[in-house]
Scaffold this active site. Structure first.
Site, PDB file in Angstrom:
ATOM      1  CB  THR A  13      49.932  49.586   0.501  1.00 15.14           C
ATOM      2  OG1 THR A  13      49.094  49.010  -0.495  1.00 15.14           O
ATOM      3  CG2 THR A  13      51.235  50.004  -0.118  1.00 15.14           C
ATOM      4  CB  VAL A  14      50.464  52.163   4.850  1.00 18.48           C
ATOM      5  CG1 VAL A  14      51.273  52.882   5.923  1.00 18.48           C
ATOM      6  CG2 VAL A  14      50.377  53.029   3.590  1.00 18.48           C
ATOM      7  CE  LYS A 109      45.572  59.936   1.734  1.00 14.57           C
ATOM      8  NZ  LYS A 109      46.609  59.124   1.169  1.00 14.57           N
ATOM      9  CD  GLU A 133      55.806  64.266   9.586  1.00 14.49           C
ATOM     10  OE1 GLU A 133      56.180  64.907  10.562  1.00 14.49           O
ATOM     11  OE2 GLU A 133      55.494  64.808   8.503  1.00 14.49           O
ATOM     12  CB  VAL A 136      50.922  65.816   4.626  1.00 15.93           C
ATOM     13  CG1 VAL A 136      51.280  66.819   3.541  1.00 15.93           C
ATOM     14  CG2 VAL A 136      49.556  66.128   5.202  1.00 15.93           C
ATOM     15  CB  ILE A 140      58.398  64.835   3.059  1.00 14.59           C
ATOM     16  CG1 ILE A 140      58.808  64.369   1.665  1.00 14.59           C
ATOM     17  CG2 ILE A 140      59.003  66.190   3.371  1.00 14.59           C
ATOM     18  CD1 ILE A 140      58.337  65.299   0.547  1.00 14.59           C
ATOM     19  CE  LYS A 209      48.584  62.826   0.424  1.00 12.72           C
ATOM     20  NZ  LYS A 209      49.178  62.258  -0.788  1.00 12.72           N
TER      21      LYS A 209
END
Ligand code: HSE
Length: 325
Positions: A13-14, A109, A133, A136, A140, A209
């Site tokens: 997915t990422v 994480k 980054e 978590v 954001i 997280k």
């Protein structure tokens, strides 16, 4: 033109989100790198580690490999982007990359929290960057805010909604009377949930997280066994109805707060007033609320899960390293 060559570990997915963004924004990223450094640079994916190189991922098969040694032993690859998730082999791969003098970006994480900070320490010793980054609160930029924007502050408390799947489930139960199971199924279809959603619903994901945020804010990586963790499986329809009758809502809140004998860290579903700033953060949205001495109170809100929002944070880390190369 300098080419910054990177390797992706994982094309799920990422990983696919990162690949797509790097392709679509190639010129924009090069232009921004030029504006920041005065040098012409382009970011290029040289290799992608996948389990099955015969599978059609919609990418040039020549860049696929199932052999990590091809990445680790390639001196041209400067950045390894770990997007496999889970503790192993991800942790081992990151340590090997650092050992080989490569910079590492990750969204993992679990690996960071379980390592207790040792991966980051190793990177510091080797003089390479270790950036996370995306680990978590998805898109954001909370890590940058804590590390950079709030340097002139002492942080007293961090609380927030930092798991998209459980926020999505609770929102659907609260606002649309959906059952836990159907909301979870939808969250999985939308790509928010972990491969094993137990990690989301039992609060492990949020626990990792908040441990990372705690380390950044208070310089203490909490022992995961000391974190009070309650998942959302126990939230019943009658709890939902009761909260509604009280004009409240139920949110899955992670918090880390400085106290006299250290830092108190917890993850649990809480009934909160509809007037609370976190009450209307719905769906897969995340929000992080930071209380500190000089800046006062800050709330950051954005997509906490999903392919592109998470990939956006990963690409920002790749970019930050590319700037320095
Ligand atoms: N499963 C995680 C979530 C993905 O739902 O928040 C992002 O870390």
């Amino acid at each position: 033109m300098k080419t910054v060559k990177i390797a992706l570990l994982g094309l799920g997915t990422v990983g696919s989100g990162v690949k797509n963004i790097l392709e679509e924004k190639k010129d924009q990223l090069s232009q921004k790198l030029f504006e920041k450094t005065g040098e012409k640079k382009v970011i290029e994916i040289k290799k992608i580690l996948v389990r099955n190189t015969d599978k059609d991922y919609g990418v040039d098969k020549a860049i696929l490999t199932d052999d990590y040694a091809q990445i680790i032993n390639d001196p041209q690859i400067q950045i390894v982007v770990e997007l496999i998730g889970g503790q192993e082999p991800a942790s081992k791969y990151m340590e090997q990359a650092i050992e080989a003098g490569k910079h590492v970006v990750t969204a993992n994480k679990m690996a960071i929290a379980m390592s207790g900070g040792s991966i980051e320490d190793k990177a510091r010793e080797k003089g390479v960057s270790f950036m996370y980054e995306a680990s978590v609160a998805g898109t954001i930029p909370v890590i940058r805010v804590i590390e950079d924007s709030l340097v002139a502050n002492e942080i007293q408390k961090i609380s927030g909604i930092i798991n998209g799947t459980t926020n999505y489930i609770l929102s659907k139960m609260m606002n649309e009377n959906q059952s836990f199971e159907s909301a979870l199924k939808k969250a999985q279809e939308l790509g928010f949930a972990e491969a094993d959603p137990t990690s989301d619903v039992e609060g492990y994901d949020a626990m990792y997280k908040i441990a990372i945020l705690s380390k950044l804010a208070f310089n203490i990586m909490p022992d995961l066994n000391d974190i009070k963790r309650t998942g959302i499986r126990g939230v019943s329809i009658s709890d939902i109805n009761k909260a509604r009758e009280n004009a409240n809502t139920i949110k899955f809140i992670a918090q880390a707060e400085k106290c006299r004998d250290g830092v108190r860290v917890s993850v649990s579903p809480l009934e909160i007033s509809k007037d609370h700033s976190l009450a209307n953060v719905d769906g897969a949205m995340n929000a992080v609320y930071i209380t500190c001495d000089n800046a006062g109170e800050i709330m950051l809100q954005g997509a906490g899960a999903g392919s592109r929002p998470t990939a956006s944070a990963v690409v920002s880390d790749i970019f930050a390293i590319a700037e320095k190369l």
